[in-house]
Design an enzyme around this catalytic site. Sequence first.
Site, short mmCIF file in Angstrom:
data_model
loop_
_atom_site.label_atom_id
_atom_site.label_comp_id
_atom_site.label_asym_id
_atom_site.label_seq_id
_atom_site.Cartn_x
_atom_site.Cartn_y
_atom_site.Cartn_z
N LYS A 150 0.83 -1.19 0.00
CA LYS A 150 0.00 0.00 0.00
C LYS A 150 0.87 1.25 0.00
O LYS A 150 1.94 1.28 0.61
CB LYS A 150 -0.89 0.04 1.25
CG LYS A 150 -2.03 -0.94 1.22
CD LYS A 150 -3.08 -0.48 0.26
CE LYS A 150 -4.24 -1.46 0.23
NZ LYS A 150 -5.27 -1.04 -0.72
N ASP A 185 -0.46 -0.41 -4.62
CA ASP A 185 -1.88 -0.07 -4.58
C ASP A 185 -2.05 1.23 -3.80
O ASP A 185 -1.73 1.31 -2.62
CB ASP A 185 -2.66 -1.20 -3.90
CG ASP A 185 -4.16 -0.97 -3.88
OD1 ASP A 185 -4.62 0.08 -4.37
OD2 ASP A 185 -4.89 -1.85 -3.38
N GLU A 234 -1.86 0.52 -8.91
CA GLU A 234 -3.29 0.22 -8.76
C GLU A 234 -4.05 1.39 -8.15
O GLU A 234 -3.61 1.99 -7.17
CB GLU A 234 -3.43 -1.02 -7.88
CG GLU A 234 -4.84 -1.56 -7.74
CD GLU A 234 -4.83 -2.90 -7.03
OE1 GLU A 234 -5.83 -3.19 -6.32
OE2 GLU A 234 -3.85 -3.67 -7.18
N GLU A 273 -11.78 -2.79 -9.05
CA GLU A 273 -12.50 -3.40 -7.93
C GLU A 273 -13.69 -2.57 -7.50
O GLU A 273 -14.65 -3.10 -6.92
CB GLU A 273 -11.56 -3.60 -6.75
CG GLU A 273 -11.13 -2.31 -6.08
CD GLU A 273 -10.14 -2.51 -4.95
OE1 GLU A 273 -10.59 -2.52 -3.80
OE2 GLU A 273 -8.95 -2.68 -5.24
N ASP A 283 -13.94 -7.37 -9.03
CA ASP A 283 -14.10 -8.18 -7.82
C ASP A 283 -15.42 -8.92 -7.96
O ASP A 283 -16.47 -8.30 -8.12
CB ASP A 283 -14.12 -7.28 -6.58
CG ASP A 283 -14.09 -8.07 -5.28
OD1 ASP A 283 -14.98 -8.91 -5.09
OD2 ASP A 283 -13.19 -7.84 -4.46
N HIS A 285 -9.59 -8.69 -8.41
CA HIS A 285 -9.34 -8.25 -7.04
C HIS A 285 -10.00 -9.25 -6.09
O HIS A 285 -11.13 -9.68 -6.31
CB HIS A 285 -9.94 -6.86 -6.82
CG HIS A 285 -9.88 -6.38 -5.41
ND1 HIS A 285 -10.93 -6.53 -4.53
CD2 HIS A 285 -8.88 -5.78 -4.71
CE1 HIS A 285 -10.60 -6.02 -3.35
NE2 HIS A 285 -9.36 -5.56 -3.43
N GLU A 334 -4.83 -12.92 -6.18
CA GLU A 334 -4.52 -12.06 -5.04
C GLU A 334 -4.82 -12.82 -3.75
O GLU A 334 -5.91 -13.34 -3.56
CB GLU A 334 -5.35 -10.77 -5.10
CG GLU A 334 -5.03 -9.84 -3.96
CD GLU A 334 -5.63 -8.46 -4.12
OE1 GLU A 334 -5.18 -7.53 -3.41
OE2 GLU A 334 -6.54 -8.29 -4.96
#
Length: 408
Positions: free
Chosen positions: A200, A233, A259, A285, A307, A334, A359
């Site tokens: 992240k 991300d 992302e 997502e 997702d 996702h 993932e």
Amino acid sequence: MGSLSALRTTHSPAAGTLSTPATRHDPWRTPVSRTSKPSASRYPSRSRSATHRRGSRRGAPCSSESRSTTGPSAGGGECWGPVAGTRETVTSLLGPALVGESPLDVGRFHRELYDSARAAYQSTIPLPALSGLDLALWDLKGKLLGVPVATLLGGRECGAVDAYATGHYFRPTDDLEEQYAAICDEAAVNADAFGRVKLKVGLALLGHSPDADVELARRVRDRVGPEVDVMVDASYAYDRPTARRVGRELGALGVRWFEEPVRPTDYDGYERLSRTLDVPIAGGECHGPADLDRLLARGALDVVQPDVCNVGGLTPAREVADGAQHAGVPIVPHVWGTQVALAASLQLLATFPGDPPLEFDRSANPLRDNLAVDPVKTDDRGRVAVPEGPGLGVDLDPGAVERYRIGE
């Protein structure tokens, strides 16, 4: 095959921070130069807590269940988002329309429920609720026919897929050096186990500048080495100028994809970043199928990430995948939820050519790990077998379901 007799929802509290043949061309394993952007045919591989911004977006996983009148078979699904509203949409609006119908007509159900939801809500579609029902129906259909869902979606291309480790969330500390050290330590462990890690960025949550995000990515890259794929991300932490500046630095570090750099509704931003940056732009997502169609048509995504618990289920996810393949854009779903989400995503991934990765969240989550009788796991090489049982291929532990239940 009988008809659908009942639908039930289960609501569980979020936990934690809540081979393919060697002769086939495998676009997912093509090396990526640090100085050039991978082509579209290659694998480019929020309470606002300090731990994980996404907590407020998913909230508590909500599952739906469909039963057949002809026997004990039941199908399970999972919805994205908070319990409030999703439960009522499933039990009071969408679910009752299925009772008495054949459980095999999943595609027709999806169209009819989508149209019904559009008429009821006008300005939006409750895609998370529709996702849970769609997944439950595919699961039930597979069980009634005695085949895995991947077979029903077009056939399995593989029996196992590589996984990449998601996690590396921010620690509740203001000390940047302590933050960097903790995340790098975690990334090193996951890099050894998986060979691919996603971290992240968006340390503005803790009062730091975007330069701290770039430094975090640089330190992780240095720690895990050049042979490990690193994805980043942002959870739409940036405006366009900042995303462009950070993206240039990530491209120089050989990051596989960047992302959600900007807000999901900033289609122009996604398109401009995709056209101007070397690092591939990923997202999806937070989008429904129509949004993803628009982004793909504009060339705004280099990696598309629907997702299955939010896009409307496996029915539209399969359609999005077909559109992405026609556009030459890799699809990497996702995944962040329970064993139902993992199993459903695996069934979808198994139908793709090449070897797209799964993932695999590595944060502490007892709900994810304990909910199934035989949970999805990685082997010692970071690969995950696609469940071979009928339906989605996972059975929920009734005791665990009751233990985590927070509503009827």
